[in-house]
Design a protein around this motif. Structure first.
Motif, PDB file in Angstrom:
ATOM      1  N   ILE A  32       0.834  -1.201   0.000  1.00  0.00           N
ATOM      2  CA  ILE A  32       0.000   0.000   0.000  1.00  0.00           C
ATOM      3  C   ILE A  32       0.872   1.257   0.000  1.00  0.00           C
ATOM      4  CG2 ILE A  32      -1.803   1.276   1.250  1.00  0.00           C
ATOM      5  CD1 ILE A  32      -2.733  -1.428   0.006  1.00  0.00           C
ATOM      6  N   LEU A  33       1.926   1.251   0.794  1.00  0.00           N
ATOM      7  CA  LEU A  33       2.838   2.400   0.845  1.00  0.00           C
ATOM      8  C   LEU A  33       3.444   2.687  -0.524  1.00  0.00           C
ATOM      9  CD1 LEU A  33       4.312   4.567   2.527  1.00  0.00           C
ATOM     10  CD2 LEU A  33       6.079   2.847   2.991  1.00  0.00           C
ATOM     11  N   ALA A  34       3.758   1.643  -1.274  1.00  0.00           N
ATOM     12  CA  ALA A  34       4.342   1.815  -2.604  1.00  0.00           C
ATOM     13  C   ALA A  34       3.389   2.523  -3.569  1.00  0.00           C
ATOM     14  CB  ALA A  34       4.750   0.454  -3.171  1.00  0.00           C
ATOM     15  N   MET A  35       2.097   2.530  -3.250  1.00  0.00           N
ATOM     16  CA  MET A  35       1.113   3.206  -4.090  1.00  0.00           C
ATOM     17  C   MET A  35       1.053   4.710  -3.824  1.00  0.00           C
ATOM     18  SD  MET A  35      -2.110   0.658  -3.919  1.00  0.00           S
ATOM     19  CE  MET A  35      -1.954  -1.093  -4.172  1.00  0.00           C
ATOM     20  N   LEU A  36       1.631   5.163  -2.732  1.00  0.00           N
ATOM     21  CA  LEU A  36       1.536   6.577  -2.348  1.00  0.00           C
ATOM     22  C   LEU A  36       1.965   7.527  -3.459  1.00  0.00           C
ATOM     23  CD1 LEU A  36       0.840   8.669  -0.161  1.00  0.00           C
ATOM     24  CD2 LEU A  36       3.212   8.467   0.627  1.00  0.00           C
ATOM     25  N   PRO A  37       3.080   7.303  -4.146  1.00  0.00           N
ATOM     26  CA  PRO A  37       3.482   8.259  -5.182  1.00  0.00           C
ATOM     27  C   PRO A  37       2.461   8.407  -6.309  1.00  0.00           C
ATOM     28  CG  PRO A  37       5.328   6.853  -4.618  1.00  0.00           C
ATOM     29  CD  PRO A  37       4.111   6.278  -3.939  1.00  0.00           C
ATOM     30  N   ARG A  38       1.605   7.410  -6.475  1.00  0.00           N
ATOM     31  CA  ARG A  38       0.587   7.478  -7.533  1.00  0.00           C
ATOM     32  C   ARG A  38      -0.691   8.182  -7.070  1.00  0.00           C
ATOM     33  NH1 ARG A  38       2.280   1.822  -8.285  1.00  0.00           N
ATOM     34  NH2 ARG A  38       0.351   1.236  -7.263  1.00  0.00           N
ATOM     35  N   ASP A  39      -0.789   8.478  -5.782  1.00  0.00           N
ATOM     36  CA  ASP A  39      -1.973   9.172  -5.273  1.00  0.00           C
ATOM     37  C   ASP A  39      -2.000  10.582  -5.872  1.00  0.00           C
ATOM     38  OD1 ASP A  39      -4.101   9.209  -2.816  1.00  0.00           O
ATOM     39  OD2 ASP A  39      -3.187  11.166  -3.141  1.00  0.00           O
ATOM     40  N   GLY A  40      -3.089  10.950  -6.453  1.00  0.00           N
ATOM     41  CA  GLY A  40      -3.195  12.245  -7.133  1.00  0.00           C
ATOM     42  C   GLY A  40      -3.602  13.411  -6.254  1.00  0.00           C
ATOM     43  N   SER A  41      -3.767  13.178  -4.968  1.00  0.00           N
ATOM     44  CA  SER A  41      -4.256  14.237  -4.081  1.00  0.00           C
ATOM     45  C   SER A  41      -3.326  15.437  -4.016  1.00  0.00           C
ATOM     46  CB  SER A  41      -4.489  13.698  -2.676  1.00  0.00           C
ATOM     47  OG  SER A  41      -5.432  12.667  -2.689  1.00  0.00           O
ATOM     48  N   LEU A  42      -2.031  15.197  -4.011  1.00  0.00           N
ATOM     49  CA  LEU A  42      -1.083  16.309  -3.929  1.00  0.00           C
ATOM     50  C   LEU A  42      -1.185  17.193  -5.164  1.00  0.00           C
ATOM     51  CD1 LEU A  42       1.252  17.536  -2.208  1.00  0.00           C
ATOM     52  CD2 LEU A  42       2.801  16.300  -3.720  1.00  0.00           C
ATOM     53  N   GLN A  43      -1.227  16.581  -6.325  1.00  0.00           N
ATOM     54  CA  GLN A  43      -1.342  17.343  -7.573  1.00  0.00           C
ATOM     55  C   GLN A  43      -2.677  18.085  -7.629  1.00  0.00           C
ATOM     56  OE1 GLN A  43      -1.228  15.007 -11.182  1.00  0.00           O
ATOM     57  NE2 GLN A  43      -0.779  16.782 -12.435  1.00  0.00           N
ATOM     58  N   THR A  44      -3.742  17.430  -7.214  1.00  0.00           N
ATOM     59  CA  THR A  44      -5.058  18.073  -7.192  1.00  0.00           C
ATOM     60  C   THR A  44      -5.054  19.256  -6.235  1.00  0.00           C
ATOM     61  OG1 THR A  44      -6.131  15.974  -7.716  1.00  0.00           O
ATOM     62  CG2 THR A  44      -7.521  17.697  -6.749  1.00  0.00           C
ATOM     63  N   LEU A  45      -4.425  19.085  -5.077  1.00  0.00           N
ATOM     64  CA  LEU A  45      -4.326  20.176  -4.110  1.00  0.00           C
ATOM     65  C   LEU A  45      -3.593  21.370  -4.714  1.00  0.00           C
ATOM     66  CD1 LEU A  45      -4.566  21.453  -1.297  1.00  0.00           C
ATOM     67  CD2 LEU A  45      -2.557  20.096  -0.612  1.00  0.00           C
ATOM     68  N   GLU A  46      -2.473  21.101  -5.348  1.00  0.00           N
ATOM     69  CA  GLU A  46      -1.696  22.181  -5.951  1.00  0.00           C
ATOM     70  C   GLU A  46      -2.508  22.922  -7.017  1.00  0.00           C
ATOM     71  OE1 GLU A  46       2.791  22.922  -7.604  1.00  0.00           O
ATOM     72  OE2 GLU A  46       1.875  20.983  -8.050  1.00  0.00           O
ATOM     73  N   GLN A  47      -3.166  22.177  -7.876  1.00  0.00           N
ATOM     74  CA  GLN A  47      -3.970  22.788  -8.937  1.00  0.00           C
ATOM     75  C   GLN A  47      -5.129  23.605  -8.366  1.00  0.00           C
ATOM     76  OE1 GLN A  47      -4.923  19.280 -11.182  1.00  0.00           O
ATOM     77  NE2 GLN A  47      -3.043  19.387 -12.405  1.00  0.00           N
ATOM     78  N   ALA A  48      -5.766  23.077  -7.342  1.00  0.00           N
ATOM     79  CA  ALA A  48      -6.891  23.793  -6.727  1.00  0.00           C
ATOM     80  C   ALA A  48      -6.420  25.075  -6.060  1.00  0.00           C
ATOM     81  CB  ALA A  48      -7.598  22.887  -5.725  1.00  0.00           C
TER      82      ALA A  48
END
Length: 121
Positions: A32-48
């Motif tokens: 599950i931890l290995a999936m973290l870099p693929r989580d789009g929340s950070l990019q979505t946060l930045e764009q918002a």
């Protein structure tokens, strides 16, 4: 290979509580931890934030806070909480760029944890 308990402890995570969430399975946790870099929340946060869409920014930051909490990544969870709270309150005067930078730095640290586990002691 480095020890997961040590790596998580050095990062600031509570190994015992985290492993309890994953039924003691380090393999499941690492998957599950290995999936973290693929989580789009950070990019979505930045764009918002760039679009000054506080509602979307709140949703993304709140999601990231939850992901971090579930993974026991306390420093990332704290950084996300620090931006979630003013977004929730609708605080227009907050320096969201500074808060976002802290979230981004912690996200990058957390995303790098699997690599630390590969290093030879």
């Amino acid at each position: 290979m480095a020890d997961l308990k040590t790596v998580l402890g050095d990062y600031g995570a509570d190994y015992e509580r985290t492993m309890a969430r994953f039924m003691g399975s380090e393999d499941l946790y690492l998957k599950i931890l290995a999936m973290l870099p693929r989580d789009g929340s950070l990019q979505t946060l930045e764009q918002a934030l760039q679009a000054e869409d506080r509602s979307a920014a709140f949703d993304a930051a709140h999601t990231l806070k939850g992901v971090a909490g579930n993974l026991g990544l306390a420093p990332l969870e704290r950084a996300a909480r620090a931006i979630v709270e003013p977004l929730c309150a609708g605080a227009p005067g907050e320096d969201y760029a500074v808060l976002f930078q802290a979230v981004k730095e912690e996200f990058e640290r957390a995303a790098g944890l699997p690599e630390l586990l590969k290093e030879v002691e």
